[in-house]
Design a protein around this motif. Sequence first.
Motif, PDB file in Angstrom:
ATOM      1  N   GLU A  81      -7.921   6.241   8.174  1.00  0.00           N
ATOM      2  CA  GLU A  81      -7.797   4.893   7.610  1.00  0.00           C
ATOM      3  C   GLU A  81      -6.916   4.906   6.353  1.00  0.00           C
ATOM      4  OE1 GLU A  81      -8.850   1.909   8.577  1.00  0.00           O
ATOM      5  OE2 GLU A  81      -9.551   2.756  10.481  1.00  0.00           O
ATOM      6  N   GLU A  82      -7.119   5.938   5.535  1.00  0.00           N
ATOM      7  CA  GLU A  82      -6.307   6.018   4.318  1.00  0.00           C
ATOM      8  C   GLU A  82      -4.838   6.287   4.642  1.00  0.00           C
ATOM      9  OE1 GLU A  82      -9.435   7.438   0.853  1.00  0.00           O
ATOM     10  OE2 GLU A  82      -8.338   8.990   1.961  1.00  0.00           O
ATOM     11  N   GLN A  83      -4.594   7.114   5.654  1.00  0.00           N
ATOM     12  CA  GLN A  83      -3.201   7.379   6.061  1.00  0.00           C
ATOM     13  C   GLN A  83      -2.558   6.096   6.583  1.00  0.00           C
ATOM     14  OE1 GLN A  83      -1.306  10.023   5.701  1.00  0.00           O
ATOM     15  NE2 GLN A  83      -2.916  11.238   4.709  1.00  0.00           N
ATOM     16  N   GLN A  84      -3.328   5.333   7.357  1.00  0.00           N
ATOM     17  CA  GLN A  84      -2.799   4.070   7.863  1.00  0.00           C
ATOM     18  C   GLN A  84      -2.511   3.091   6.722  1.00  0.00           C
ATOM     19  OE1 GLN A  84      -1.966   3.345  11.004  1.00  0.00           O
ATOM     20  NE2 GLN A  84      -1.260   1.301  10.363  1.00  0.00           N
ATOM     21  N   HIS A  85      -3.453   3.069   5.755  1.00  0.00           N
ATOM     22  CA  HIS A  85      -3.252   2.189   4.595  1.00  0.00           C
ATOM     23  C   HIS A  85      -2.022   2.620   3.790  1.00  0.00           C
ATOM     24  CE1 HIS A  85      -4.775  -0.656   1.536  1.00  0.00           C
ATOM     25  NE2 HIS A  85      -4.214   0.199   0.655  1.00  0.00           N
ATOM     26  N   LEU A  86      -1.861   3.936   3.617  1.00  0.00           N
ATOM     27  CA  LEU A  86      -0.731   4.453   2.862  1.00  0.00           C
ATOM     28  C   LEU A  86       0.583   4.138   3.580  1.00  0.00           C
ATOM     29  CD1 LEU A  86      -0.302   6.021   0.220  1.00  0.00           C
ATOM     30  CD2 LEU A  86      -0.188   8.122   1.582  1.00  0.00           C
ATOM     31  N   LYS A 144       3.721   2.026   2.027  1.00  0.00           N
ATOM     32  CA  LYS A 144       5.099   2.547   1.995  1.00  0.00           C
ATOM     33  C   LYS A 144       6.067   1.552   2.611  1.00  0.00           C
ATOM     34  CE  LYS A 144       5.930   6.694   3.283  1.00  0.00           C
ATOM     35  NZ  LYS A 144       5.944   7.959   4.066  1.00  0.00           N
ATOM     36  N   GLN A 145       5.638   0.949   3.724  1.00  0.00           N
ATOM     37  CA  GLN A 145       6.522  -0.001   4.409  1.00  0.00           C
ATOM     38  C   GLN A 145       6.805  -1.218   3.528  1.00  0.00           C
ATOM     39  OE1 GLN A 145       4.931  -1.373   8.125  1.00  0.00           O
ATOM     40  NE2 GLN A 145       6.844  -2.365   8.747  1.00  0.00           N
ATOM     41  N   GLN A 146       5.777  -1.737   2.860  1.00  0.00           N
ATOM     42  CA  GLN A 146       5.979  -2.907   2.008  1.00  0.00           C
ATOM     43  C   GLN A 146       6.762  -2.546   0.740  1.00  0.00           C
ATOM     44  OE1 GLN A 146       2.595  -5.543   1.466  1.00  0.00           O
ATOM     45  NE2 GLN A 146       1.532  -4.483   3.172  1.00  0.00           N
ATOM     46  N   LEU A 147       6.502  -1.348   0.174  1.00  0.00           N
ATOM     47  CA  LEU A 147       7.235  -0.929  -1.029  1.00  0.00           C
ATOM     48  C   LEU A 147       8.715  -0.724  -0.712  1.00  0.00           C
ATOM     49  CD1 LEU A 147       4.717   1.553  -2.711  1.00  0.00           C
ATOM     50  CD2 LEU A 147       5.370  -0.737  -3.490  1.00  0.00           C
ATOM     51  N   ALA A 148       8.985  -0.233   0.490  1.00  0.00           N
ATOM     52  CA  ALA A 148      10.391  -0.059   0.895  1.00  0.00           C
ATOM     53  C   ALA A 148      11.103  -1.408   0.953  1.00  0.00           C
ATOM     54  CB  ALA A 148      10.448   0.650   2.240  1.00  0.00           C
ATOM     55  N   ILE A 168       0.137  -5.500  -2.802  1.00  0.00           N
ATOM     56  CA  ILE A 168       0.623  -4.543  -1.805  1.00  0.00           C
ATOM     57  C   ILE A 168      -0.404  -3.451  -1.527  1.00  0.00           C
ATOM     58  CG2 ILE A 168       2.381  -2.790  -1.344  1.00  0.00           C
ATOM     59  CD1 ILE A 168       4.359  -4.491  -2.911  1.00  0.00           C
ATOM     60  N   VAL A 169      -0.942  -2.832  -2.583  1.00  0.00           N
ATOM     61  CA  VAL A 169      -1.842  -1.674  -2.390  1.00  0.00           C
ATOM     62  C   VAL A 169      -3.279  -2.084  -2.156  1.00  0.00           C
ATOM     63  CG1 VAL A 169      -0.363  -0.198  -3.802  1.00  0.00           C
ATOM     64  CG2 VAL A 169      -2.220  -1.449  -4.888  1.00  0.00           C
ATOM     65  N   GLY A 190      -6.389   1.412  -2.568  1.00  0.00           N
ATOM     66  CA  GLY A 190      -5.317   0.954  -3.455  1.00  0.00           C
ATOM     67  C   GLY A 190      -5.492   1.409  -4.888  1.00  0.00           C
ATOM     68  N   GLN A 191      -6.752   1.584  -5.327  1.00  0.00           N
ATOM     69  CA  GLN A 191      -6.991   2.012  -6.696  1.00  0.00           C
ATOM     70  C   GLN A 191      -6.662   3.482  -6.893  1.00  0.00           C
ATOM     71  OE1 GLN A 191     -11.004   1.000  -7.758  1.00  0.00           O
ATOM     72  NE2 GLN A 191     -10.757  -1.174  -7.207  1.00  0.00           N
ATOM     73  N   ARG A 192      -6.451   4.213  -5.804  1.00  0.00           N
ATOM     74  CA  ARG A 192      -6.188   5.662  -5.900  1.00  0.00           C
ATOM     75  C   ARG A 192      -4.754   6.000  -5.493  1.00  0.00           C
ATOM     76  NH1 ARG A 192      -8.880   7.376  -1.988  1.00  0.00           N
ATOM     77  NH2 ARG A 192     -10.169   5.606  -1.339  1.00  0.00           N
ATOM     78  N   ILE A 193      -3.869   4.952  -5.420  1.00  0.00           N
ATOM     79  CA  ILE A 193      -2.457   5.171  -5.070  1.00  0.00           C
ATOM     80  C   ILE A 193      -1.604   5.073  -6.335  1.00  0.00           C
ATOM     81  CG2 ILE A 193      -0.479   4.298  -3.764  1.00  0.00           C
ATOM     82  CD1 ILE A 193      -2.405   3.320  -1.651  1.00  0.00           C
ATOM     83  N   SER A 194      -0.698   5.991  -6.473  1.00  0.00           N
ATOM     84  CA  SER A 194       0.256   5.990  -7.614  1.00  0.00           C
ATOM     85  C   SER A 194       1.681   5.965  -7.067  1.00  0.00           C
ATOM     86  CB  SER A 194       0.056   7.233  -8.493  1.00  0.00           C
ATOM     87  OG  SER A 194      -1.252   7.264  -9.032  1.00  0.00           O
ATOM     88  N   LEU A 195       2.609   5.295  -7.834  1.00  0.00           N
ATOM     89  CA  LEU A 195       3.998   5.165  -7.417  1.00  0.00           C
ATOM     90  C   LEU A 195       4.895   5.860  -8.444  1.00  0.00           C
ATOM     91  CD1 LEU A 195       6.254   3.957  -5.624  1.00  0.00           C
ATOM     92  CD2 LEU A 195       6.136   1.903  -7.057  1.00  0.00           C
ATOM     93  N   TYR A 196       5.848   6.655  -7.919  1.00  0.00           N
ATOM     94  CA  TYR A 196       6.797   7.377  -8.772  1.00  0.00           C
ATOM     95  C   TYR A 196       8.207   7.102  -8.254  1.00  0.00           C
ATOM     96  CZ  TYR A 196       2.462   9.755  -9.960  1.00  0.00           C
ATOM     97  OH  TYR A 196       1.182  10.019 -10.350  1.00  0.00           O
ATOM     98  N   ASN A 197       9.175   7.138  -9.163  1.00  0.00           N
ATOM     99  CA  ASN A 197      10.562   6.910  -8.755  1.00  0.00           C
ATOM    100  C   ASN A 197      11.147   8.168  -8.142  1.00  0.00           C
ATOM    101  OD1 ASN A 197      11.102   8.610 -10.900  1.00  0.00           O
ATOM    102  ND2 ASN A 197      11.704   6.960 -12.285  1.00  0.00           N
ATOM    103  N   ALA A 198      12.414   8.141  -7.860  1.00  0.00           N
ATOM    104  CA  ALA A 198      13.054   9.279  -7.194  1.00  0.00           C
ATOM    105  C   ALA A 198      12.990  10.536  -8.036  1.00  0.00           C
ATOM    106  CB  ALA A 198      14.500   8.948  -6.833  1.00  0.00           C
ATOM    107  N   GLU A 199      12.977  10.371  -9.371  1.00  0.00           N
ATOM    108  CA  GLU A 199      12.905  11.528 -10.262  1.00  0.00           C
ATOM    109  C   GLU A 199      11.461  11.937 -10.545  1.00  0.00           C
ATOM    110  OE1 GLU A 199      14.738   8.842 -10.857  1.00  0.00           O
ATOM    111  OE2 GLU A 199      16.638   9.751 -10.230  1.00  0.00           O
TER     112      GLU A 199
END
Length: 456
Positions: free
Chosen positions: A20-25, A29-33, A55-56, A95-104
């Motif tokens: 379920e978490e993989q599906q949520h992730l 990813k699709q929406q963030l893209a 989103i998350v 969603g509370q356990r997801i973090s977003l980082y840039n390319a660097e």
Amino acid sequence: MFVFIYMNFASEFNNFVEKEEQQHLANVKQQLAKVYSQYNSWQGISQSVHLWRSIVAPKSKPVKSKPKSSVASKPLQPTPSLLWINLPADLLKTGQRISLYNAEKQVVVGKPQIADNPHIEPIVINKNTVGWLGLMPSRLVENSPAKAFLTAQFHNYFMITLLVILLAFVMAILLSRHLTKPIKQIVHGTNQLNKGNFSNRITPLTRDELGILTSNVNELANTLEHNQQMRFQWMSDTSHELKTPITVLRSHLLAVQDGVFIADEKRINLLIEQVDNLNHIVDDLAQLVNNDTANLTYHFNKLDLTKVFKLALQNFSARFKERSLTLNNESLIAAPQYFINADKDRLMQLFTNLLENTCRYTHAGGQVNITICKNLKRKEVTLCIQDSAPGVKSEELNKLFERFYRVEKSRNREFGGSGLGLALCQQIVLAHNGDITLGHSALGGLEAKITLPLFE
């Protein structure tokens, strides 16, 4: 079973949560893209917390209330039993356990360091990595909904296990009492038999194998009690039978010693007669003991029953003439050979005892009928000896096979019998796998019927 079920449930449930978490992730990813493609950067996400949360951590749509209902409806909560079949959006708080980082790999939203996330996935657009998503799995987070659910289920299973153990313990006590009660009764009954209390009986409590065993123990007690009574009767009768001629001998010898009687030929013949009577009783006892305990004394051979009985009958021809008994044996004379597997000496002993009884107890001038026939279906031969009066009462017929038993009026001691002859006859016939019965004769006396199996 508790450990196995819980471990299996926890493993399957963790796999389910992980999927379920993989599906949520993947959805995130699709929406963030799409958002990155729109702004060509993560600036929209960093500047709009509302956008990031939408989103998350999307919210489930509330269920609309019925139009005609006057009561304000509330969004339906998932039933606990169905909670993990159709998960509401973000029930696991993923969603509370997801973090977003840039390319660097610099933080945009979430944990400062990307290494703080056990699970990291790249966000790729046109084969270019534009960012990274970090996830802290639910199983690694304390007080997460999944972990709380597992803990609750553990307590539920644990309580069920305790109840089952308690129920099994109570049932084991009740069942053990139910099973051991008849066993204790059987043990008590057998202990009473060991102590010699043969009158004790066990009340059957069941109809199973223990009930059968109880019945067998009761039958054993009956047999032992009967044998004990027979043994006491045997000792009493034996001492009485031996004491009678000894008393007569002693009294006559004392009388001769005191000069009351003269030791003439008549007195000596009387004493010899008592000695012979005593010797006859001892011989009968010895023969009866041999038949009871020494079956190896039988030497079985193929014999002609007709020939053996004719030989025994020939030995009594003089006795029949002396008693003026009419013999009717046409059936025996015309009979063919009937071969049986038997001991000749024992058969002669059997026929001698029967013919002796006939000569001794049948009134002078009486009649004796002898018949012999074969039953082809049962493969056996039957020999029948009938004599004339006196007869025997019906209630006394079965007692004639008992040791020392005599019919008071006709089979008494004045004829010189020990009361062991018919008991010996029964033992001999049984040793030959045959049967002997006594009944009323058509001539008014006694009928002895002997059935023996034919030789195959």
